[in-house]
Design an enzyme around this catalytic site. Sequence first.
Site, PDB file in Angstrom:
ATOM      1  CB  THR A 186      41.470  46.771  34.972  1.00 55.77           C
ATOM      2  OG1 THR A 186      41.935  47.933  35.663  1.00 55.77           O
ATOM      3  CG2 THR A 186      42.561  45.702  35.068  1.00 55.77           C
ATOM      4  CG  ASP A 187      42.577  52.120  34.359  1.00 55.93           C
ATOM      5  OD1 ASP A 187      42.559  51.269  35.274  1.00 55.93           O
ATOM      6  OD2 ASP A 187      42.342  53.331  34.565  1.00 55.93           O
ATOM      7  CD  GLU A 188      44.709  48.633  39.234  1.00 58.44           C
ATOM      8  OE1 GLU A 188      45.653  47.876  39.538  1.00 58.44           O
ATOM      9  OE2 GLU A 188      43.903  49.077  40.057  1.00 58.44           O
ATOM     10  CE1 TYR A 219      41.713  43.092  39.510  1.00 57.00           C
ATOM     11  CE2 TYR A 219      42.846  45.186  39.197  1.00 57.00           C
ATOM     12  CZ  TYR A 219      41.764  44.362  38.954  1.00 57.00           C
ATOM     13  OH  TYR A 219      40.736  44.805  38.153  1.00 57.00           O
ATOM     14  CE  LYS A 227      40.524  41.904  35.217  1.00 58.18           C
ATOM     15  NZ  LYS A 227      39.215  41.162  35.263  1.00 58.18           N
ATOM     16  CG  ASN A 244      33.609  51.088  36.797  1.00 63.88           C
ATOM     17  OD1 ASN A 244      32.629  50.623  36.246  1.00 63.88           O
ATOM     18  ND2 ASN A 244      34.772  51.195  36.157  1.00 63.88           N
TER      19      ASN A 244
END
Length: 363
Positions: A147-149, A172, A176, A202
Amino acid sequence: MENKMESSFDFFDENYINLDEHKIILVTGGAGFIGSNFIRYLTSKYPNFKVINFDKLTYAGNLNNLITIEDNVNYVFFKGDVTNPKDVKTAFEQFSPDYVVHFAAESHVDKSIINPDIFLQTNVLGTQILLNYSREHKVEKFVQISTDEVYGSISNDLNVNEDAHLKPNNPYSASKAAADLLLRVAYQTYGQRINIIRSCNNFGHYQFPEKLVPVIIHNALNNLEIPVFGDGNNIREWIHVEDHCRAIDVIMQKGKSGETYNVGTGNKWKNIDLVELILKKLNVSNNLISYVLDRQGHDIRYSVDCNKIRQELGWKPQIEFEEGLDQVIIWYTNHMDWIEEISSGKYMNYYDDIYKPRMMETE
Ligand code: NAD
Ligand code: DAU
């Protein structure tokens, strides 16, 4: 549930591989939002592929998401937990996958703030267990859906490329980022073939109604307050899930092993502007908007530089944002039964756990 293929977009306009090839793809988390969209994509586009959906069916896993393809001869469901080595071992021995595409995760930031432990177990330990068996079974490629997070909050006017430091700010995104580092180790130490994909937010069919877009649509259609965290000025970059699926496909098949690819659109919205846009499209008043206590550690802005996937692999998003959003709004409007099935189950407990304390603090 209605039994038909819902997408009005054309999956078949670009062919990345020889369609006659027979490949076995193990998709983890295939009963969730993006995983189920990816499985519908694969089974439609590659009739010669065999797709194994390995999923534990947590609160976010819903086999109704796959009702349109569940009888396909090239699709198999395997109920398993990525944190349980026995389940993973059995699946690898039974199916000998060529590719592993790893979506299975705890995916919701608010839940991770309340209960980080399960995020570490599923997202970190689960990834390592899958990597272990992928190595043992000489899997051709392991594709990590990251994810971009993981880059953390990005200051205005900057886009981050794949070389940026990982600076996650919530449990979270930290889990990741940790999983991404395990992929790096698998590549560097064990020579496993891998790719990491870091996509922006998304939206699309079958997104669990804990995430912003379905919350807005569901609440607007039911005359419920729409909770906007903080001042609503946080910025997210949005991609239609089908564009993300196409990116995963091209990376899985053409991505250079060991490489990470950002996936985004450049299409960024302040949360409050997105809420107002959807309300306008639904012809519902902004009076439903309710500002609630902010998310702890709430990242202000995400923004990824996607030159690498565009230049090296020729991918670009195909779905214009508002056209995609209109189609998704129509889909939710026509599939309220899908949301109601969720609402009648654990989802309501979840909703109370997350929102009631927030609303009380701002009353
Ligand atoms: P989701 O929560 O809708 O689905 C997660 C799926 O994983 C569910 O089917 C669930 O049952 C399954 N799962 C959870 N724990 C499991 C376990 N222990 N064993 C097997 N299956 C398990 O998630 P999503 O939004 O579809 O996200 C999928 C992946 O994409 C995640 O890895 C997420 O980090 C990543 N991602 C999501 C977005 C987004 O906008 N939704 C953006 C970028 C990346
Ligand atoms: O950026 C990719 C990430 O996008 C994925 O890695 C995550 O799995 C996915 O959940 C998503 O994370 P976000 O936290 O960005 O998504 P969410 O839909 O929870 O929230 C989007 C923004 O809207 C965020 O700034 C918080 C805000 N928000 C969210 C909800 C659910 C609200 O203001 N009100 C809400 O009710």
